[in-house]
Design an enzyme around this catalytic site. Structure first.
Site, PDB file in Angstrom:
ATOM      1  N   ASN A 214       0.860  -1.185   0.000  1.00  0.00           N
ATOM      2  CA  ASN A 214       0.000   0.000   0.000  1.00  0.00           C
ATOM      3  C   ASN A 214       0.897   1.235   0.000  1.00  0.00           C
ATOM      4  O   ASN A 214       2.100   1.128   0.234  1.00  0.00           O
ATOM      5  CB  ASN A 214      -0.965  -0.038   1.202  1.00  0.00           C
ATOM      6  CG  ASN A 214      -0.221  -0.019   2.527  1.00  0.00           C
ATOM      7  OD1 ASN A 214       0.381   0.991   2.880  1.00  0.00           O
ATOM      8  ND2 ASN A 214      -0.235  -1.137   3.245  1.00  0.00           N
ATOM      9  N   ASP A 283      -3.960  -6.535   5.380  1.00  0.00           N
ATOM     10  CA  ASP A 283      -4.874  -7.457   6.058  1.00  0.00           C
ATOM     11  C   ASP A 283      -4.749  -8.889   5.534  1.00  0.00           C
ATOM     12  O   ASP A 283      -5.066  -9.834   6.241  1.00  0.00           O
ATOM     13  CB  ASP A 283      -6.318  -6.979   5.889  1.00  0.00           C
ATOM     14  CG  ASP A 283      -6.604  -5.789   6.788  1.00  0.00           C
ATOM     15  OD1 ASP A 283      -5.993  -5.735   7.875  1.00  0.00           O
ATOM     16  OD2 ASP A 283      -7.404  -4.926   6.404  1.00  0.00           O
ATOM     17  N   LYS A 293       9.636 -16.835 -10.083  1.00  0.00           N
ATOM     18  CA  LYS A 293       8.810 -15.725 -10.563  1.00  0.00           C
ATOM     19  C   LYS A 293       7.649 -16.293 -11.385  1.00  0.00           C
ATOM     20  O   LYS A 293       7.870 -17.151 -12.248  1.00  0.00           O
ATOM     21  CB  LYS A 293       9.682 -14.813 -11.418  1.00  0.00           C
ATOM     22  CG  LYS A 293       9.004 -13.561 -11.858  1.00  0.00           C
ATOM     23  CD  LYS A 293       9.949 -12.690 -12.667  1.00  0.00           C
ATOM     24  CE  LYS A 293       9.144 -11.632 -13.383  1.00  0.00           C
ATOM     25  NZ  LYS A 293       9.831 -11.065 -14.518  1.00  0.00           N
ATOM     26  N   PHE A 329      -4.716   3.549  14.736  1.00  0.00           N
ATOM     27  CA  PHE A 329      -5.086   4.498  13.689  1.00  0.00           C
ATOM     28  C   PHE A 329      -6.125   3.817  12.803  1.00  0.00           C
ATOM     29  O   PHE A 329      -6.009   2.614  12.551  1.00  0.00           O
ATOM     30  CB  PHE A 329      -3.865   4.903  12.845  1.00  0.00           C
ATOM     31  CG  PHE A 329      -3.078   6.038  13.450  1.00  0.00           C
ATOM     32  CD1 PHE A 329      -2.409   5.881  14.654  1.00  0.00           C
ATOM     33  CD2 PHE A 329      -3.025   7.268  12.808  1.00  0.00           C
ATOM     34  CE1 PHE A 329      -1.699   6.932  15.227  1.00  0.00           C
ATOM     35  CE2 PHE A 329      -2.318   8.330  13.366  1.00  0.00           C
ATOM     36  CZ  PHE A 329      -1.655   8.161  14.575  1.00  0.00           C
ATOM     37  N   LYS A 347     -10.564  -4.056  19.327  1.00  0.00           N
ATOM     38  CA  LYS A 347      -9.125  -4.280  19.519  1.00  0.00           C
ATOM     39  C   LYS A 347      -8.648  -3.888  20.927  1.00  0.00           C
ATOM     40  O   LYS A 347      -7.456  -3.933  21.202  1.00  0.00           O
ATOM     41  CB  LYS A 347      -8.340  -3.515  18.448  1.00  0.00           C
ATOM     42  CG  LYS A 347      -8.724  -3.918  17.021  1.00  0.00           C
ATOM     43  CD  LYS A 347      -7.861  -3.260  15.963  1.00  0.00           C
ATOM     44  CE  LYS A 347      -8.478  -3.481  14.583  1.00  0.00           C
ATOM     45  NZ  LYS A 347      -7.482  -3.645  13.533  1.00  0.00           N
TER      46      LYS A 347
END
Ligand code: C5P
Length: 405
Positions: A214, A283, A293, A329, A347
């Site tokens: 990300n 996640d 590869k 966060f 959490k």
């Protein structure tokens, strides 16, 4: 920039070591950071750096040994007026001789007397030959100075001007400024506390060259780590793969995958007073890893099965010890507060910082953010600005609401 960094009065003392030649760069960086700077040169330093260069850059006179007891400003005594004026005193570089004189409380020269008169924090940046630094006399002087309340920065390790390799280099200009900010930060509520921050993305490799990742750059977590360090904390930064960041003062644990991050975080969690989970943890990871590869071949489609990664924040929440503060966060693209509240409960977090990643000046990669913080006492108003400003504000609120016992 937080208010406490604004227009600080810095007395820069330069003593006679070879790295005094970096003095003009340091002076410029201080001025660029908005500081007002007075420069004091020792007689020996004049061999290494030109007073004219320094006074031209400073746009004002500088102070030399010949100004000691000169009466140049009428009734004003330079070492007293300068000491009283300064918010902070930096000695960079600080020679073994200057350390010895300061440790003995000698006031024979302008800088020595100024140090005796100073009531502001004084940060020394020892820089010298590796053997001079290791000498028992220097080591003892360091200890004495530390006991007296001087702040001693660690010299860098590397190639030294004298031809040796080892410890003794003057730290970078950025590191010197960081040490100064730490000395100036008025909030000391994390003094002696252990703070762990996770930052950056994770990478979940599918084959040797491809991964699921990300766009996190780790900047928000880095800002949280920096602000905690300014407040006196010992900071461990568990950092995913990001472009280079200035990590001066932190213990950095580099990681790549969520599994690695989990192991590094959990093995350290017990000794931490505060844990900030600002990493953008993937996640899911690929159910299998191809050693070779993956070739395109003739196929039109490729299916990759994904399995869930461990939720590190939840694991921390399960084993949270009394008094430990856990901050998460939540980057959301819809139903910001509802999702954040649900995550905080699930959490077992004490706080969650929620940001809407669809807002233009918020979230991944940029230098600014726009967030709200939720705690047991409800939700804050919007906090926005540079990631540094946001981190400063967040720590203020966190420590007001959950003072460490
Ligand atoms: O991804 P999510 O929105 O659930 O993230 C909320 C919080 O949980 C963040 O603090 C993030 O760092 C943490 N998290 C984690 N491990 C994961 C996913 C998220 O620690 N696998």
């Amino acid at each position: 920039m937080p208010a406490w960094k604004s227009r600080r009065k810095v007395l820069l003392g330069i003593t006679g070591g070879i790295s005094a030649y970096k003095g003009p760069d340091l002076l410029r960086a201080l001025m660029k950071a908005g500081c007002e700077v007075e420069v004091v040169l020792t007689e020996e330093a004049e061999h290494f750096v030109s007073p004219l260069v320094l006074s031209t850059l400073a746009g004002r006179r500088i102070w030399q040994q010949r100004d000691f007891l000169s009466g140049d400003r009428g009734w004003e005594i330079p070492h007293i007026t300068l000491a009283d004026w300064a918010d902070v005193v930096l000695i960079a570089p600080c020679t073994a001789e200057t350390m010895a004189n300061a440790a003995a409380g000698r006031g024979k020269d302008l800088l020595g007397s100024l140090l005796l008169a100073a009531r502001s924090p004084v940060v020394l940046f020892p820089a010298m030959n590796v053997n001079m630094l290791a000498h028992p006399a220097t080591a003892r002087n360091r200890e004495i100075l530390h006991e007296m309340g001087y702040i001693l920065a660690e010299p860098d390790t590397g190639s030294l001007a004298c031809g040796y390799e080892g410890k003794g280099r003057l730290p970078s200009v950025e590191a010197i400024l960081d040490e100064m900010w730490r000395a100036l930060c008025p909030d000391r509520r994390l003094e002696g506390r252990n703070v762990l921050v996770t930052a950056g993305p994770t990478r979940e490799f599918i084959d040797p060259v491809r991964f699921i990742g990300n766009p996190s750059t780790g900047k928000m977590g880095w800002a949280m780590a920096r602000s905690a360090w300014y407040r006196g904390a010992s900071v461990t930064l568990v950092l995913g793969p990001v472009p280079p960041l200035d990590v001066h003062g932190f213990t950095v644990i580099p990681v790549v995958s969520a599994e690695e991050m989990k192991d590094e975080v959990l093995s350290r969690a017990e000794s931490m007073d505060v844990i900030v989970k600002s990493a953008a943890v993937g996640d899911f990871r690929s159910a299998s890893f191809s050693r070779d590869k993956i070739k395109r071949g003739d196929r039109e489609e490729l299916q990759i099965d994904l399995v869930q990664n461990p939720d590190i924040a939840s694991l921390l929440g399960e084993r949270k010890r009394p008094g430990q503060i856990l901050i998460g966060f939540a980057a959301e693209s819809s139903d910001l507060l509802e999702n954040a509240v649900a995550k905080m409960k699930k959490k077992n977090l004490d706080f969650i910082v929620a940001n809407d990643i669809t807002a233009p000046d918020s979230g991944f990669a940029g230098d600014t953010n726009r967030v709200k913080i939720l705690g047991k006492e409800g939700v804050s108003g919007e906090i926005s600005g540079t990631k540094e400003d946001v981190a400063e504000d967040l720590w203020g609120r966190i420590l007001d609401e959950a003072p460490l016992s």
